[in-house]
Design an enzyme around this catalytic site. Structure first.
Site, PDB file in Angstrom:
ATOM      1  N   ARG A  36     -27.873   7.706 -10.134  1.00 19.96           N
ATOM      2  CA  ARG A  36     -27.064   8.829  -9.661  1.00 19.96           C
ATOM      3  C   ARG A  36     -26.892   9.878 -10.745  1.00 19.96           C
ATOM      4  O   ARG A  36     -26.879  11.081 -10.472  1.00 19.96           O
ATOM      5  CB  ARG A  36     -25.707   8.306  -9.185  1.00 19.96           C
ATOM      6  CG  ARG A  36     -25.802   7.484  -7.923  1.00 19.96           C
ATOM      7  CD  ARG A  36     -24.498   6.854  -7.522  1.00 19.96           C
ATOM      8  NE  ARG A  36     -24.604   6.240  -6.202  1.00 19.96           N
ATOM      9  CZ  ARG A  36     -23.620   5.590  -5.598  1.00 19.96           C
ATOM     10  NH1 ARG A  36     -22.441   5.462  -6.201  1.00 19.96           N
ATOM     11  NH2 ARG A  36     -23.799   5.060  -4.409  1.00 19.96           N
TER      12      ARG A  36
ATOM     13  N   GLY B   9     -23.992  -0.105   1.755  1.00 18.77           N
ATOM     14  CA  GLY B   9     -24.098  -1.550   1.917  1.00 18.77           C
ATOM     15  C   GLY B   9     -23.565  -2.293   0.717  1.00 18.77           C
ATOM     16  O   GLY B   9     -22.855  -1.723  -0.117  1.00 18.77           O
TER      17      GLY B   9
ATOM     18  N   GLU C 251       0.836  -1.197   0.000  1.00 18.89           N
ATOM     19  CA  GLU C 251       0.000   0.000   0.000  1.00 18.89           C
ATOM     20  C   GLU C 251       0.871   1.247   0.000  1.00 18.89           C
ATOM     21  O   GLU C 251       1.769   1.394   0.830  1.00 18.89           O
ATOM     22  CB  GLU C 251      -0.911   0.002   1.233  1.00 18.89           C
ATOM     23  CG  GLU C 251      -1.653   1.296   1.510  1.00 18.89           C
ATOM     24  CD  GLU C 251      -2.576   1.710   0.365  1.00 18.89           C
ATOM     25  OE1 GLU C 251      -2.441   2.870  -0.103  1.00 18.89           O
ATOM     26  OE2 GLU C 251      -3.402   0.888  -0.061  1.00 18.89           O
TER      27      GLU C 251
ATOM     28  N   ASN D 256     -10.364   3.842  -0.651  1.00 18.86           N
ATOM     29  CA  ASN D 256     -11.716   4.402  -0.708  1.00 18.86           C
ATOM     30  C   ASN D 256     -12.744   3.518  -0.025  1.00 18.86           C
ATOM     31  O   ASN D 256     -13.831   3.980   0.321  1.00 18.86           O
ATOM     32  CB  ASN D 256     -12.140   4.608  -2.172  1.00 18.86           C
ATOM     33  CG  ASN D 256     -11.735   5.965  -2.714  1.00 18.86           C
ATOM     34  OD1 ASN D 256     -11.379   6.862  -1.965  1.00 18.86           O
ATOM     35  ND2 ASN D 256     -11.782   6.109  -4.021  1.00 18.86           N
TER      36      ASN D 256
END
Length: 462
Positions: A294, A62, A47, A55
């Site tokens: 969206r 959910g 990482e 993120n």
């Protein structure tokens, strides 16, 4: 209960050989590591950021899945086909159908897999463009991302899987036609060469890279982003440097409900609308089906004179969407003992807002909404105190990325497999079409994270 703290490995412990190098410590990378280790492989997770989780830690609503035992316990009868259809239509029918078929038919298995690891998603809600309650979340209603990442890190610690932070992967190595490892640099600038029979790219999207966004969508560079600062698309360059193809790079999602009055842009999860919140403009009028895609909700907000809006909710919504308490603790929630008081605080006309809420309550009672909303209509807004959250659109998700098949194998421009290279999660492209549906990102990390771990095992043991 004390907050769990995971301690990454010291760079001095880094070996020069592993079975698989996994780049990225979001949900996809952690799951693929767990799955690979369960199959007897020795993975390493690399990482670049100091903080683990990417993120994924910001996901709130959910995880979508169909035909689950959890749904049946809640008297919800669903089907893979309906899940497929909702996602396909929501994605503008531009989804990679092979990825979509695998995804919708394997999400239920991942809910079971999580439960086997004592990660129970036993509550349900609904997100935009879905026609059935299939968004699984913990019964505590804890934000799904942090809940999962913490759980995965606990498993990784118990399994002894090595995880290193503050390391940049600068290059993927190839031996003739096959992937052979990676070249990394630690925080002190020291170079390390790691040999591995396979590499999994789980580096996330590029929502925090305005320059890269501008190459494909210069119309979006004025937006702020919900992404953490490490979401810069590093995996895309690593992949293309070894011959990978990219797909759907211009398909970038703007999320409609983001609180961004201060330095940080906070995504206000779709589950809040799924539990009964509505959107109003500065006049206090509803103007859109809040649970449309969206893209459509974003377009409707941008058509308002001010290009921003308010989420309106009450105490009963909060009881079913506990994330609001976090937003409130951060000072993002406006309160009013009455609708009229709330209207005054957001600058809306008192009578207009009161009439809007009364009309909404009638729509909930009759099941018929003038704006076409058919879901998230199980409760009226009648329980003080009344609340508002100021929102506006922001860049949220990049649907495009590395080209893969449903085995998570990375493909070149001729659709040939690059041996030993795998990619999953937001760094890959094609699954979502031109619009990702809420709850599908976390599902993607688990479904294809597991698949990547399995397929690496199969590749290394062929």
């Amino acid at each position: 209960m004390a907050k769990y703290i995971f301690h990454p490995n010291d760079i001095k412990e880094l070996n020069d050989q592993y079975d698989v190098a996994i780049i990225g410590s979001g949900a996809t990378g952690l799951i693929s590591a767990i799955q690979a280790a369960e199959l007897g492989l020795k993975p390493v997770v690399l990482e670049k950021m100091d903080k683990l989780g990417g993120n994924s830690t910001r996901a709130s609503s959910g995880m979508n899945a169909a035909e689950t035992s959890v749904q049946l316990q809640h008297h919800v009868v669903d089907s893979f086909q309906d899940f497929y259809n909702d996602t396909y239509i929501g994605g503008g029918k531009q989804n990679n159908v092979d990825l979509l078929k695998y995804f919708t038919e394997h999400a239920a298995l991942t809910v079971d897999w999580l439960a086997q690891h004592d990660i129970k998603l036993d509550d349900l809600t609904i997100t935009g463009a879905m026609n059935t309650k299939r968004t699984h979340r913990p019964s505590s209603q804890a934000p799904i991302g942090a809940y999962l990442v913490t759980s995965f890190l606990q498993i990784i610690e118990k399994m002894g899987i090595e995880v290193y932070n503050n390391v940049d992967v600068e290059k993927i190595d190839k031996n003739d036609a096959d992937i052979s490892g990676v070249e990394v640099k630690d925080v002190d600038g020291n170079a390390h060469s790691i040999k591995s029979g396979a590499v999994i790219l789980a580096t996330g999207g590029f929502g925090a890279n305005k320059q890269l966004i501008g190459q494909y969508r210069d119309d979006l560079t004025h937006y702020r982003t919900t992404n953490q600062e490490g979401a810069t698309g590093d995996g895309l360059k690593l992949a293309t440097d070894v011959g990978a193809a990219l797909v759907d790079m211009d398909k970038i999602q703007v999320h409609p409900t983001v609180q961004q009055d201060n330095d940080h842009a906070f995504l206000i999860g779709e589950a809040i609308r799924g539990e009964g919140a509505i959107l109003v403009n500065t006049k206090g009028e509803r103007f859109v089906n809040e649970l449309d895609t969206r893209q459509k909700v974003t377009d409707a907000i941008n058509q308002q004179d001010t290009k921003h809006a308010y989420l309106i909710l009450d105490e009963e919504v909060v009881n079913h969407a506990q994330a609001v308490k976090f937003y409130d603790s951060m000072g993002m929630v406006i309160h009013g003992d009455t609708i009229e008081e709330l209207a005054g605080k957001i600058g809306a006309d008192e009578k207009t807002l009161a009439d809007t809420i009364a009309k909404w309550n009638q729509a909930v009672e009759s099941g018929k909404d003038d704006l076409g909303r058919t879901t998230g209509m199980s409760r009226q807004l009648t329980h003080p105190d009344y609340m508002a959250i100021h929102i506006a659109p922001a860049v949220h998700y990049t649907m495009g990325g590395i080209k893969i098949n449903h085995f998570t194998q990375v493909l070149d421009d001729n659709d040939d497999v690059i041996n030993g290279l795998f990619a999953a999660g937001e760094t890959s492209g094609g699954l979502h079409g031109n619009n990702r549906i809420g709850g599908n990102s976390i599902a993607e990390t688990v479904v294809f994270g597991r698949q990547a771990g399995q397929q690496v095992f199969k590749y290394l043991n062929k």
